[in-house]
Structure formats: C-alpha cells, structure tokens
Write a protein that holds these residues in place. Structure first.
Motif, PDB file in Angstrom:
ATOM      1  N   ASP A   1       0.831  -1.211   0.000  1.00 19.32           N
ATOM      2  CA  ASP A   1       0.000   0.000   0.000  1.00 19.32           C
ATOM      3  C   ASP A   1       0.861   1.256   0.000  1.00 19.32           C
ATOM      4  O   ASP A   1       0.590   2.206  -0.737  1.00 19.32           O
ATOM      5  CB  ASP A   1      -0.952   0.006   1.190  1.00 19.32           C
ATOM      6  N   LYS A   2       1.903   1.259   0.818  1.00 19.86           N
ATOM      7  CA  LYS A   2       2.786   2.436   0.880  1.00 19.86           C
ATOM      8  C   LYS A   2       3.567   2.620  -0.413  1.00 19.86           C
ATOM      9  O   LYS A   2       3.685   3.733  -0.927  1.00 19.86           O
ATOM     10  CB  LYS A   2       3.741   2.332   2.063  1.00 19.86           C
TER      11      LYS A   2
ATOM     12  N   ALA B   1       1.148   3.732  -3.229  1.00 15.62           N
ATOM     13  CA  ALA B   1       0.735   5.130  -3.050  1.00 15.62           C
ATOM     14  C   ALA B   1       1.847   6.085  -3.466  1.00 15.62           C
ATOM     15  O   ALA B   1       1.594   7.104  -4.114  1.00 15.62           O
ATOM     16  CB  ALA B   1       0.330   5.374  -1.599  1.00 15.62           C
TER      17      ALA B   1
ATOM     18  N   GLU C   1      -1.955   7.147  -5.883  1.00 11.71           N
ATOM     19  CA  GLU C   1      -3.293   6.666  -5.538  1.00 11.71           C
ATOM     20  C   GLU C   1      -3.219   5.814  -4.277  1.00 11.71           C
ATOM     21  O   GLU C   1      -2.224   5.154  -4.027  1.00 11.71           O
ATOM     22  CB  GLU C   1      -3.887   5.849  -6.686  1.00 11.71           C
ATOM     23  N   ARG C   2      -4.296   5.833  -3.521  1.00 10.89           N
ATOM     24  CA  ARG C   2      -4.317   5.089  -2.256  1.00 10.89           C
ATOM     25  C   ARG C   2      -4.479   3.586  -2.455  1.00 10.89           C
ATOM     26  O   ARG C   2      -4.017   2.795  -1.652  1.00 10.89           O
ATOM     27  CB  ARG C   2      -5.443   5.600  -1.361  1.00 10.89           C
ATOM     28  N   GLU C   3      -5.184   3.192  -3.501  1.00  8.69           N
ATOM     29  CA  GLU C   3      -5.478   1.770  -3.694  1.00  8.69           C
ATOM     30  C   GLU C   3      -5.017   1.288  -5.062  1.00  8.69           C
ATOM     31  O   GLU C   3      -4.974   2.044  -6.028  1.00  8.69           O
ATOM     32  CB  GLU C   3      -6.980   1.526  -3.557  1.00  8.69           C
TER      33      GLU C   3
END
Length: 86
Positions: free
Chosen positions: A25-26, A29, A34-36
């Motif tokens: 995820d990190k 991002a 983007e977060r996802e």
C-alpha cells in the motif's frame, strides 16, 4: 518437536501477509499517487497500470513471505536446535 513449527509457521504467514499488504500500500501510493491498487476490471486505469500493480504486489508479497518464513525458521532452529526445513 518439529510439529510445533507448523502452527508457528501459520501465524507467521498471517502476520507476513498483513505486513506485505501494508508495504505494498505504501509503495503503490508513493509510485502512483493513488491510495489503492486499480482493480483489473477498471476502465479508468490502463492495462499497464493494472498489470504493473499486480506484478509489484506479487513481488512484494513473495519477498515478504520469504523473509518472514526465513526469520521464523532461523528463530525456531536457534531455540530448539531442530531444522524445520528437513
């Protein structure tokens, strides 16, 4: 004694999955902004983005799993003197 490694290995695998998810995820991002991760069916994302995200996710999960499994086996071997890989 070696049979005790099985439940330990299972717990380590679950924790490794949680860690790998957080790492991915990190990284995603930071790389994409983007977060996802884009879903494979998304029309908003290019095929390149979807495949890149999937490949990166697989590489991160594989590497984290190997690190966690390796650390667990080494710790078990150090505590018990038994090699769980044999």
């Amino acid at each position: 004694m070696k049979v005790l490694y099985k439940p330990l290995g299972f717990v380590l695998s679950v924790l490794g999955g949680i860690l790998a998810s957080a790492v991915f995820d990190k990284v995603w991002a930071k790389l994409s902004g983007e977060r996802e991760m884009p879903p494979p069916t998304s029309a908003r994302h290019s095929t390149r983005q979807v495949v890149t995200a999937a490949a990166l996710q697989g590489a991160i999960f594989g590497a984290v799993k190997a690190m966690v499994d390796r650390a667990g086996a080494k710790g078990y071997r150090k505590l018990t003197g038994i090699d769980p890989g044999k």
